[in-house]
Motif scaffolding. Sequence first.
Motif, short mmCIF file in Angstrom:
data_model
loop_
_atom_site.label_atom_id
_atom_site.label_comp_id
_atom_site.label_asym_id
_atom_site.label_seq_id
_atom_site.Cartn_x
_atom_site.Cartn_y
_atom_site.Cartn_z
N LEU A 103 0.82 -1.39 0.09
CA LEU A 103 0.14 -0.03 -0.08
C LEU A 103 1.00 1.19 -0.03
O LEU A 103 0.41 2.32 -0.46
N THR A 104 2.04 1.12 0.52
CA THR A 104 2.92 2.37 0.40
C THR A 104 3.29 2.90 -0.82
O THR A 104 3.60 3.89 -1.01
N MET A 105 3.17 2.06 -1.93
CA MET A 105 3.67 2.02 -3.23
C MET A 105 2.30 2.71 -3.99
O MET A 105 2.55 2.59 -5.15
N ASP A 106 1.41 2.40 -3.42
CA ASP A 106 -0.01 3.07 -4.20
C ASP A 106 -0.15 4.49 -3.86
O ASP A 106 -0.33 5.13 -2.96
N ASP A 108 -2.34 6.47 -4.90
CA ASP A 108 -3.84 6.67 -4.36
C ASP A 108 -3.77 6.57 -2.91
O ASP A 108 -4.92 7.65 -2.01
N VAL A 109 -3.37 5.71 -2.26
CA VAL A 109 -3.52 5.54 -0.77
C VAL A 109 -2.64 6.49 -0.15
O VAL A 109 -2.87 7.21 0.90
N ILE A 110 -1.28 6.75 -0.65
CA ILE A 110 -0.50 7.51 0.09
C ILE A 110 -0.97 9.11 0.11
O ILE A 110 -0.83 9.80 1.05
N ALA A 111 -1.77 9.30 -1.15
CA ALA A 111 -2.16 10.80 -1.01
C ALA A 111 -3.17 10.97 -0.36
O ALA A 111 -3.66 12.23 -0.34
N ASP A 112 -3.85 9.99 0.22
CA ASP A 112 -5.01 10.09 0.81
C ASP A 112 -4.85 9.91 2.43
O ASP A 112 -4.49 8.67 2.84
N PRO A 113 -4.66 11.15 3.19
CA PRO A 113 -4.50 10.99 4.67
C PRO A 113 -5.05 9.96 5.31
O PRO A 113 -4.64 9.39 6.36
N VAL A 114 -6.37 9.72 5.10
CA VAL A 114 -7.28 8.59 5.76
C VAL A 114 -6.92 7.36 5.37
O VAL A 114 -6.81 6.51 6.31
N ARG A 116 -4.04 6.50 4.03
CA ARG A 116 -2.68 6.22 4.45
C ARG A 116 -2.39 6.06 5.74
O ARG A 116 -1.48 5.37 6.59
N ALA A 117 -3.19 6.49 6.90
CA ALA A 117 -3.13 6.72 8.41
C ALA A 117 -2.92 5.13 8.76
O ALA A 117 -1.98 5.02 9.47
N PRO A 118 -3.51 4.21 8.44
CA PRO A 118 -3.66 2.87 9.14
C PRO A 118 -2.19 2.29 8.46
O PRO A 118 -1.67 1.61 9.55
N VAL A 119 -1.88 2.61 7.43
CA VAL A 119 -0.74 2.02 7.09
C VAL A 119 0.56 2.44 7.84
O VAL A 119 1.44 1.87 8.48
N ASP A 120 0.61 4.01 7.93
CA ASP A 120 1.68 4.61 8.75
C ASP A 120 1.80 4.11 10.18
O ASP A 120 2.82 3.79 10.97
N GLY A 162 12.39 -4.35 2.09
CA GLY A 162 13.35 -4.23 1.00
C GLY A 162 13.32 -5.54 0.38
O GLY A 162 13.81 -5.87 -0.85
N GLY A 163 13.60 -6.50 1.15
CA GLY A 163 13.72 -8.23 0.89
C GLY A 163 12.39 -8.34 0.12
O GLY A 163 12.84 -9.00 -1.03
N TYR A 164 11.16 -8.03 0.25
CA TYR A 164 10.41 -8.30 -0.56
C TYR A 164 10.45 -7.58 -2.02
O TYR A 164 10.23 -8.25 -2.79
N VAL A 165 10.73 -6.28 -2.04
CA VAL A 165 11.07 -5.62 -3.31
C VAL A 165 12.38 -6.54 -4.20
O VAL A 165 11.74 -6.88 -5.25
#
Length: 194
Positions: A103-106, A108-114, A116-120, A162-165
């Motif tokens: 989700l950090t690579m998305d 639209d998720v990162i641009a939306d604070p709502v 993004r909040a649970p990810v952060d 990073g290992g996933y990537v």
Amino acid sequence: MYSGYMSTPERLIEATRELLWERGYVGTSPKAIQQAAEAGQGSMYHHFAGKPDLALAAIRRTAEELGAAAEAVLSGGGTAYARIEAYLLRERDVLRGCPVGRLTMDPDVIADPVLRAPVDEALGRLRARLAEVVQEGLDNGELSDSLDADDIAATVVATVQGGYVLARANGSRAPFDSAVRGLLSLLAPRTAVS
């Protein structure tokens, strides 16, 4: 696809979680969610205000599961190093990547604070919990006193993500496993010199 015992809202959330992991936010259409959940449009909009509301519920659930899985390992028995090792070596679908990290690579998720909040918050809680475990290892003399608990916690999270990537780019889990082995060798407990 989902259990007949699962309620419609649960099927919608689970379908959304899976689609977000596979396709990201933009690639997850309401129609795809409805098809995967075997739910009609009316059911979806009866239970959720729209795609953003449903995505938020799915992201929160995914973040909670990430935290619970990490906590189960990090609160287990053993030394600080053993618990960090168990966290790093726990079973993962490495080639799929992390459902939260994805989700950090998305954009639209990162641009939306709502959204993004649970990810952060999930990644922040994970770093904080790892820092507590590292600090235990520092306090009891198990880990090198030159280490900083917060820095090591960030390094553990960065190694996993990073290992996933690297694994996905390579089409093999070998880069992930190599990164984990490298970090564990750097963190290996001090041994007494006779």
